[in-house]
Structures are given as C-alpha cells and as structure tokens.
Write a protein that holds these residues in place. Structure first.
Motif, PDB file in Angstrom:
ATOM      1  N   GLU A   1      26.776 -11.943   4.388  1.00 40.78           N
ATOM      2  CA  GLU A   1      25.384 -11.954   4.821  1.00 40.78           C
ATOM      3  C   GLU A   1      25.357 -11.714   6.324  1.00 40.78           C
ATOM      4  N   PRO A   2      24.331 -11.093   6.890  1.00 43.04           N
ATOM      5  CA  PRO A   2      23.099 -10.621   6.243  1.00 43.04           C
ATOM      6  C   PRO A   2      23.153  -9.158   5.827  1.00 43.04           C
ATOM      7  N   TYR A   3      24.357  -8.617   5.629  1.00 43.23           N
ATOM      8  CA  TYR A   3      24.508  -7.189   5.350  1.00 43.23           C
ATOM      9  C   TYR A   3      24.630  -6.901   3.861  1.00 43.23           C
ATOM     10  N   ARG A   4      24.723  -7.956   3.059  1.00 48.66           N
ATOM     11  CA  ARG A   4      25.059  -7.791   1.638  1.00 48.66           C
ATOM     12  C   ARG A   4      23.892  -7.299   0.790  1.00 48.66           C
ATOM     13  N   GLU A   5      22.740  -7.954   0.918  1.00 46.88           N
ATOM     14  CA  GLU A   5      21.614  -7.643   0.039  1.00 46.88           C
ATOM     15  C   GLU A   5      20.897  -6.372   0.489  1.00 46.88           C
ATOM     16  N   ILE A   6      20.565  -5.541  -0.477  1.00 42.31           N
ATOM     17  CA  ILE A   6      19.862  -4.291  -0.169  1.00 42.31           C
ATOM     18  C   ILE A   6      18.784  -4.053  -1.219  1.00 42.31           C
ATOM     19  N   THR A   7      17.671  -3.492  -0.780  1.00 38.84           N
ATOM     20  CA  THR A   7      16.541  -3.260  -1.680  1.00 38.84           C
ATOM     21  C   THR A   7      16.246  -1.766  -1.783  1.00 38.84           C
ATOM     22  N   THR A   8      16.133  -1.295  -3.020  1.00 39.67           N
ATOM     23  CA  THR A   8      15.689   0.080  -3.245  1.00 39.67           C
ATOM     24  C   THR A   8      14.181   0.055  -3.438  1.00 39.67           C
ATOM     25  N   ILE A   9      13.479   0.930  -2.737  1.00 39.65           N
ATOM     26  CA  ILE A   9      12.026   0.996  -2.836  1.00 39.65           C
ATOM     27  C   ILE A   9      11.599   2.424  -3.170  1.00 39.65           C
ATOM     28  N   PHE A  10      10.385   2.540  -3.673  1.00 43.83           N
ATOM     29  CA  PHE A  10       9.776   3.869  -3.874  1.00 43.83           C
ATOM     30  C   PHE A  10       8.691   4.013  -2.830  1.00 43.83           C
ATOM     31  N   ILE A  11       8.734   5.115  -2.074  1.00 43.71           N
ATOM     32  CA  ILE A  11       7.769   5.318  -0.995  1.00 43.71           C
ATOM     33  C   ILE A  11       6.902   6.547  -1.255  1.00 43.71           C
ATOM     34  N   ARG A  12       5.702   6.512  -0.703  1.00 43.10           N
ATOM     35  CA  ARG A  12       4.815   7.665  -0.704  1.00 43.10           C
ATOM     36  C   ARG A  12       4.018   7.636   0.597  1.00 43.10           C
ATOM     37  N   ARG A  13       3.465   8.786   0.965  1.00 42.60           N
ATOM     38  CA  ARG A  13       2.607   8.836   2.150  1.00 42.60           C
ATOM     39  C   ARG A  13       1.239   8.283   1.769  1.00 42.60           C
ATOM     40  N   LYS A  14       0.813   7.219   2.448  1.00 43.96           N
ATOM     41  CA  LYS A  14      -0.374   6.474   2.025  1.00 43.96           C
ATOM     42  C   LYS A  14      -1.674   7.259   2.184  1.00 43.96           C
ATOM     43  N   ASP A  15      -1.724   8.235   3.112  1.00 45.09           N
ATOM     44  CA  ASP A  15      -2.967   8.980   3.296  1.00 45.09           C
ATOM     45  C   ASP A  15      -3.015  10.257   2.462  1.00 45.09           C
ATOM     46  N   SER A  16      -1.996  10.503   1.659  1.00 44.54           N
ATOM     47  CA  SER A  16      -2.035  11.660   0.765  1.00 44.54           C
ATOM     48  C   SER A  16      -2.779  11.279  -0.511  1.00 44.54           C
ATOM     49  N   LEU A  17      -3.326  12.277  -1.172  1.00 46.26           N
ATOM     50  CA  LEU A  17      -4.097  12.038  -2.377  1.00 46.26           C
ATOM     51  C   LEU A  17      -3.196  11.487  -3.477  1.00 46.26           C
ATOM     52  N   LEU A  18      -3.577  10.352  -4.050  1.00 48.43           N
ATOM     53  CA  LEU A  18      -2.796   9.754  -5.130  1.00 48.43           C
ATOM     54  C   LEU A  18      -3.232  10.381  -6.447  1.00 48.43           C
ATOM     55  N   THR A  19      -2.488  11.387  -6.880  1.00 50.62           N
ATOM     56  CA  THR A  19      -2.833  12.097  -8.107  1.00 50.62           C
ATOM     57  C   THR A  19      -2.534  11.241  -9.323  1.00 50.62           C
ATOM     58  N   SER A  20      -3.131  11.601 -10.454  1.00 50.05           N
ATOM     59  CA  SER A  20      -2.853  10.873 -11.693  1.00 50.05           C
ATOM     60  C   SER A  20      -1.381  11.005 -12.069  1.00 50.05           C
ATOM     61  N   THR A  21      -0.780  12.159 -11.755  1.00 47.84           N
ATOM     62  CA  THR A  21       0.636  12.380 -12.052  1.00 47.84           C
ATOM     63  C   THR A  21       1.504  11.367 -11.315  1.00 47.84           C
ATOM     64  N   LEU A  22       1.235  11.170 -10.028  1.00 49.88           N
ATOM     65  CA  LEU A  22       2.013  10.227  -9.235  1.00 49.88           C
ATOM     66  C   LEU A  22       1.643   8.782  -9.570  1.00 49.88           C
ATOM     67  N   GLN A  23       0.376   8.506  -9.822  1.00 49.88           N
ATOM     68  CA  GLN A  23      -0.036   7.147 -10.165  1.00 49.88           C
ATOM     69  C   GLN A  23       0.647   6.678 -11.443  1.00 49.88           C
ATOM     70  N   CYS A  24       0.728   7.570 -12.427  1.00 47.45           N
ATOM     71  CA  CYS A  24       1.410   7.218 -13.677  1.00 47.45           C
ATOM     72  C   CYS A  24       2.894   6.968 -13.444  1.00 47.45           C
ATOM     73  N   PHE A  25       3.478   7.715 -12.502  1.00 42.66           N
ATOM     74  CA  PHE A  25       4.897   7.512 -12.188  1.00 42.66           C
ATOM     75  C   PHE A  25       5.102   6.146 -11.534  1.00 42.66           C
ATOM     76  N   ILE A  26       4.226   5.780 -10.606  1.00 46.68           N
ATOM     77  CA  ILE A  26       4.325   4.471  -9.961  1.00 46.68           C
ATOM     78  C   ILE A  26       4.115   3.360 -10.977  1.00 46.68           C
ATOM     79  N   ASP A  27       3.156   3.556 -11.878  1.00 44.22           N
ATOM     80  CA  ASP A  27       2.922   2.569 -12.938  1.00 44.22           C
ATOM     81  C   ASP A  27       4.174   2.378 -13.789  1.00 44.22           C
ATOM     82  N   GLU A  28       4.878   3.479 -14.039  1.00 49.13           N
ATOM     83  CA  GLU A  28       6.095   3.412 -14.849  1.00 49.13           C
ATOM     84  C   GLU A  28       7.193   2.649 -14.104  1.00 49.13           C
TER      85      GLU A  28
END
Length: 292
Positions: A251-278
């Motif tokens: 510690e503190p180098y051991r734990e790591i988190t994988t995240i999914f990122i998107r640009r918050k001001d871009s249009l959230l399409t249904s295609t991407l929203q469904c992917f995030i939901d998944e």
C-alpha cells in the motif's frame, strides 16, 4: 459554409490530393477544386500548400481540420440521438486498456442485446485514451482511475490488486536494479504506480523495456527476460499453470480501479447510454456474486 464543404475539405486533407478526394466522394475533380476555393474565399485564407505531387495542410488548414472534425462529430451525434432508443444502432467507438477482466462479459452481453451496434475497439494506455475521449475521437474508454478532469465523467467498473509478475517464485526490490522492467508505454496507470513506488524507495531500475501488448509482455516475462506489474486477475491462469509467479505490491500502490469515462458535454446517445447501463448491470452482478 455547408457541412458538405467540410466533408470535402477533410477528404482532401486526408488524401493530400484533389483527384483522390474526388474519387472517394464520387465527385468530379472540378467540383472538389471549386468547393475548396470557395471555402478558402469564405475564410479569407489559403488552407493548403500546393505542390506538383498534391496538397499539404498549412497552419490555418490544420486549425480548420480540428474544427471540422468537432463540428461533423457533433452532427453525427445529433443524428444518432434521434434513433429508436429501444433499438440503438450505428458505430460505438470504445477505448480499452488490455487487462480489463470484466470487459469480455460486458461486450458479449451488450452485443447480444443490441446486435445493430458495431463496436469499434481501440487499445491503448490510460493517458492516450483519455486524450482521445477529450478530443471526441472515442465515445468512451475503459482506463485506470480515478481521472480528475473537468470535461470527464466516470463510472467505476472494477477494483483490482496490482502484483509484480516474475518467472521465478522469489522476488526482492533489488531485482529491479538487476533485471529489466517490462512495461506498457508511458501513460499506463500500472506503470505510474510502480514508478511512484520506486521513486519513494529511491530505486533506479536497471532498464525499462516498453511494449504495446499484454501478450508480448507476458511472453517476455515467461521467458525470464524481466519483471512486470499487472492486475492479479489478468495473470491468474498463467500463475495457476506455474508459468509465472505473483508478488505483493505494498500500500498505497496496490489497489487500482478501472473506470469507464466519457466526455460529459458530449451528447449522450442511446447507443452509449445502453452501453453504460450494461456496464453498471454487469459489474453490479459480479459484485453480488462475489459476496455470495
């Protein structure tokens, strides 16, 4: 200025040639030439350096190329937003770091539910993928987090433990000074953790060898060439088979988190929203199963 003028401009910029752009767009060359000249007249500046073998963007042309990509990307997002939200389609461009253990399950489940969506995957290190999301060249990306950036919003995917991986079953910090480190290119989150640890310990590695793929790194470790750092989950099968061995990272180098990122001001399409939901559905399911 018409949107089609920007598409013509992008084609000429890509090919460096009026004739090749005309062929790609199924236009006559004179029409392409006329549209480029009209664009330059409207902007009151030349956009290309012209020479016998073709055309090369000048400084103003490069500026317009950046703007045109952003404009046309926004237009495509607008079009996708009017799709049937219960049946998304089109291309979803996703960046990935190669060692996300939850990724195959997420992709398989999403593809089965939404077969009309074409998933385009781009592998890379965290810093590179982050920049591509900011530049809107990717719809989103799986990266090492957390990310602190005003344009980025993120969803946690999975928490994992980093380990040092070697061919032998013993390890000491002195090994780093005698054996090469086999790491992803600069910008990798795992590499960043290891470098921070070494800096605190005052350790200078013998050599850093950079690789672009997981398979190459693990093949080199298994061959006894050097040491690497990776999520423990990514090497479980190799450890079980006795090909490599894992060693703890403090510690503190051991734990790591994988995240999914998107640009918050871009249009959230249904295609991407469904992917995030998944992502939320699949990672939530995995966490519930791990508690049982």
């Amino acid at each position: 200025m018409e949107l089609n003028d920007l598409r013509i401009f992008q084609s000429v910029a890509t090919h460096g040639s009026i004739s090749k752009a005309a062929l790609e767009l199924s236009y006559v060359q004179s029409n392409v030439t006329a549209r480029i000249k009209l664009l330059e007249k409207e902007l009151q500046t030349p956009l290309f350096h012209r020479h016998k073998r073709g055309m090369i963007l000048n400084t103003e042309g490069k500026r317009l190329l950046e703007h045109s990509r952003e404009i046309l990307s926004k237009v495509e997002e607008m079009k996708r937003s009017f799709q049937d939200k219960s049946n998304p389609s089109g291309i979803l461009k996703i960046g990935i770091v190669e060692t996300v253990i939850a990724l195959p399950d997420i992709l398989s489940s999403y593809h089965n539910k939404y077969p009309n969506v074409e998933l385009s995957l781009k592998a890379g290190v965290t810093d590179l993928l982050l920049q591509k999301v900011i530049d809107m060249k990717l719809d989103g990306a799986f990266v090492t987090g957390p990310i602190r950036h005003p344009l980025i919003e993120q969803v946690e995917v999975i928490q994992e433990r980093l380990v040092l991986v070697t061919k032998g079953n013993t390890f000491s910090m002195e090994d780093i000074t005698t054996k090469p480190l086999l790491l992803y290119n600069k910008g990798c989150g795992y590499r960043g953790r290891l470098e921070s640890w070494m800096k605190v310990e005052g350790i200078i590695p013998k050599q850093i060898m950079e690789f672009g793929t997981f398979g190459t790194i693990m093949g080199s470790v298994a061959a006894g060439i050097g040491i690497t750092i990776l999520p423990e989950s990514s090497v479980t099968d190799l450890v079980t088979g006795g090909t490599v061995f894992c060693h703890d990272v403090p510690e503190p180098y051991r734990e790591i988190t994988t995240i999914f990122i998107r640009r918050k001001d871009s249009l959230l399409t249904s295609t991407l929203q469904c992917f995030i939901d998944e992502i939320v559905a699949r990672t939530g399911l995995e966490q519930e199963e791990s508690l049982e």
